[in-house]
Design a protein around this motif. Structure first.
Motif, PDB file in Angstrom:
ATOM      1  N   ALA A  67      -3.100  54.602  76.865  1.00  0.00           N
ATOM      2  CA  ALA A  67      -4.013  55.571  77.420  1.00  0.00           C
ATOM      3  C   ALA A  67      -5.512  54.993  76.798  1.00  0.00           C
ATOM      4  CB  ALA A  67      -3.941  57.200  76.575  1.00  0.00           C
ATOM      5  N   ARG A  68      -6.531  55.564  77.751  1.00  0.00           N
ATOM      6  CA  ARG A  68      -7.941  55.267  77.598  1.00  0.00           C
ATOM      7  C   ARG A  68      -8.417  55.494  76.272  1.00  0.00           C
ATOM      8  NH1 ARG A  68     -11.187  57.616  82.471  1.00  0.00           N
ATOM      9  NH2 ARG A  68      -9.697  59.455  81.919  1.00  0.00           N
ATOM     10  N   ARG A  69      -8.128  56.529  75.680  1.00  0.00           N
ATOM     11  CA  ARG A  69      -8.614  57.007  74.385  1.00  0.00           C
ATOM     12  C   ARG A  69      -7.357  56.953  73.327  1.00  0.00           C
ATOM     13  NH1 ARG A  69     -10.801  62.774  76.903  1.00  0.00           N
ATOM     14  NH2 ARG A  69      -8.907  62.412  78.084  1.00  0.00           N
ATOM     15  N   VAL A  70      -7.238  55.826  72.670  1.00  0.00           N
ATOM     16  CA  VAL A  70      -6.368  55.526  71.611  1.00  0.00           C
ATOM     17  C   VAL A  70      -6.398  56.877  70.806  1.00  0.00           C
ATOM     18  CG1 VAL A  70      -5.487  54.073  69.776  1.00  0.00           C
ATOM     19  CG2 VAL A  70      -6.389  53.276  72.021  1.00  0.00           C
ATOM     20  N   GLU A  71      -7.785  57.157  70.279  1.00  0.00           N
ATOM     21  CA  GLU A  71      -7.651  58.392  69.048  1.00  0.00           C
ATOM     22  C   GLU A  71      -6.899  59.596  69.387  1.00  0.00           C
ATOM     23  OE1 GLU A  71     -11.250  59.199  71.872  1.00  0.00           O
ATOM     24  OE2 GLU A  71     -10.085  57.393  70.864  1.00  0.00           O
ATOM     25  N   ARG A  72      -6.716  59.761  70.880  1.00  0.00           N
ATOM     26  CA  ARG A  72      -5.911  61.023  71.065  1.00  0.00           C
ATOM     27  C   ARG A  72      -4.439  60.909  71.053  1.00  0.00           C
ATOM     28  NH1 ARG A  72      -7.652  64.048  76.405  1.00  0.00           N
ATOM     29  NH2 ARG A  72      -6.119  65.486  75.728  1.00  0.00           N
ATOM     30  N   MET A  73      -3.988  59.551  70.595  1.00  0.00           N
ATOM     31  CA  MET A  73      -2.713  59.313  70.533  1.00  0.00           C
ATOM     32  C   MET A  73      -2.091  59.251  68.890  1.00  0.00           C
ATOM     33  SD  MET A  73      -1.691  56.782  73.852  1.00  0.00           S
ATOM     34  CE  MET A  73      -2.967  55.688  73.251  1.00  0.00           C
ATOM     35  N   ALA A  74      -3.150  59.810  68.167  1.00  0.00           N
ATOM     36  CA  ALA A  74      -2.742  59.685  66.512  1.00  0.00           C
ATOM     37  C   ALA A  74      -1.501  60.459  66.406  1.00  0.00           C
ATOM     38  CB  ALA A  74      -3.886  60.207  65.946  1.00  0.00           C
ATOM     39  N   ILE A  86      -1.777  51.811  72.536  1.00  0.00           N
ATOM     40  CA  ILE A  86      -2.527  50.668  72.908  1.00  0.00           C
ATOM     41  C   ILE A  86      -3.614  51.262  73.950  1.00  0.00           C
ATOM     42  CG2 ILE A  86      -1.064  48.547  72.478  1.00  0.00           C
ATOM     43  CD1 ILE A  86      -0.017  48.953  75.509  1.00  0.00           C
ATOM     44  N   ALA A  87      -4.824  50.698  74.012  1.00  0.00           N
ATOM     45  CA  ALA A  87      -5.858  50.829  75.045  1.00  0.00           C
ATOM     46  C   ALA A  87      -5.620  50.396  76.379  1.00  0.00           C
ATOM     47  CB  ALA A  87      -7.234  50.681  74.292  1.00  0.00           C
ATOM     48  N   LEU A  88      -5.544  51.422  77.214  1.00  0.00           N
ATOM     49  CA  LEU A  88      -5.172  51.019  78.623  1.00  0.00           C
ATOM     50  C   LEU A  88      -6.054  51.851  79.615  1.00  0.00           C
ATOM     51  CD1 LEU A  88      -3.796  49.305  80.688  1.00  0.00           C
ATOM     52  CD2 LEU A  88      -1.894  50.996  80.530  1.00  0.00           C
ATOM     53  N   ASP A  89      -6.607  51.066  80.481  1.00  0.00           N
ATOM     54  CA  ASP A  89      -7.483  51.792  81.649  1.00  0.00           C
ATOM     55  C   ASP A  89      -6.721  51.223  82.806  1.00  0.00           C
ATOM     56  OD1 ASP A  89      -8.923  52.657  83.982  1.00  0.00           O
ATOM     57  OD2 ASP A  89     -10.679  52.050  82.960  1.00  0.00           O
ATOM     58  N   VAL A  90      -5.844  52.128  83.689  1.00  0.00           N
ATOM     59  CA  VAL A  90      -4.889  51.559  84.641  1.00  0.00           C
ATOM     60  C   VAL A  90      -5.854  51.122  85.908  1.00  0.00           C
ATOM     61  CG1 VAL A  90      -3.011  52.916  84.066  1.00  0.00           C
ATOM     62  CG2 VAL A  90      -4.671  53.937  85.631  1.00  0.00           C
ATOM     63  N   THR A  91      -7.206  51.400  85.980  1.00  0.00           N
ATOM     64  CA  THR A  91      -8.172  51.079  87.124  1.00  0.00           C
ATOM     65  C   THR A  91      -8.576  49.629  86.641  1.00  0.00           C
ATOM     66  OG1 THR A  91      -9.966  52.135  86.288  1.00  0.00           O
ATOM     67  CG2 THR A  91      -8.420  53.403  87.504  1.00  0.00           C
TER      68      THR A  91
END
Length: 274
Positions: free
Chosen positions: A34-41, A51-56
């Motif tokens: 996801a773009r916001r890694v901290e939200r996947m804690a 992992i950080a990922l911006d699909v665009t």
């Protein structure tokens, strides 16, 4: 045998987070992206690798897939879940926003597919699960760009399934119905911002009310319902090409198939007006 490796996009909340958790329970090594890694804690605490990922962003996608392959040596499952709903009258929505809707919901998924296919072909195995929507089979007012993107993803998936089958790779579409996530409130906020005033204001108010209030809101399914469908699509020896799940999905898709266009139009107009 080592655990199978899954990449789940849009894993910071909702269907993506629930799917990542379900796959962890089924023994997968899960990369939540996801773009916001901290939200996947919370996922990280359960054992997921985040992992950080911006699909665009093509560079972001390339780095994410390369990191997974470098660390795990394989990718067995891609769950293309990242997406959002851009609502507003066709006349009101700027073309730049329409393009971005397709960038997220279609092009971003397509780029990740391009990146994982060489790995899956080398393995002679793999599965791609594209999260579409019942909105990829039905239509509702003020959702032209959203429905258009999901219709596109459905057709894209059908063609891809034919192309990659000789390499031991399967492609499955999951079509969620109404799900209790932040998706609806975000879509409504955008709808009212774009079409809350002007020629389509009355219709926008009715659509917004239908999406966030009344019986529909109380009957929305939990994301875990879709997570189980994703897991079934991922693990079935011979998966169906499509899994519809969640509030309203199966009956509405059936009605769309059974009714003539004008009759379905009338049904949707009646639902919006009520």
């Amino acid at each position: 045998m080592s655990p199978k490796v899954a990449l789940v996009t849009g894993a910071s909340s909702g269907i993506g987070e629930a799917s990542a958790r379900e796959l962890l329970q089924r023994g997968y090594t899960v990369y939540g992206a996801a773009r916001r890694v901290e939200r996947m804690a919370g996922l990280a605490e359960r054992g997921a690798r985040t992992i950080a990922l911006d699909v665009t962003d093509e560079e972001s996608a390339e780095k994410a897939v390369a990191a997974i392959v470098a660390e795990s040596g394989r990718i067995d499952l891609l769950v293309n879940n990242a997406g959002y709903g851009s609502y507003g009258a066709v006349e009101d929505v700027p073309l730049q926003e329409g393009r971005y809707q397709f960038e997220v919901n279609v092009i971003g998924a397509a780029r990740l597919i391009q990146l994982v296919l060489p790995v899956m072909r080398a393995q002679r195995s793999g599965r791609i699960v594209n999260i579409s929507s019942m909105g990829g089979k039905i239509h509702t007012p003020l959702g032209a760009w959203y429905h258009g993107s999901k219709f596109a993803l459905e057709g894209f998936s059908d063609v891809l399934r034919l192309e990659v089958a000789p390499f031991g790779i399967d492609v499955v579409v999951v079509e969620p119905g109404g799900i209790a996530t932040e998706w609806g409130s975000i879509a409504v906020d955008h709808l009212m911002e774009v079409s809350g005033e002007g020629a389509y204001a009355d219709l926008a108010g009715k659509v917004a009310k239908g999406m966030t209030g009344g019986i529909n809101a109380r009957m929305l399914s939990q994301p875990s319902v879709i997570a189980k469908a994703v897991a079934k699509a991922a693990t079935a020896r011979r998966p169906r090409t499509r899994y519809a799940a969640g509030f309203g999905a199966k009956p509405l898709i059936f009605l769309r198939r059974a009714l003539p266009d004008r009759a379905f139009d009338a049904l949707i107009k009646r639902a919006v007006a009520s």
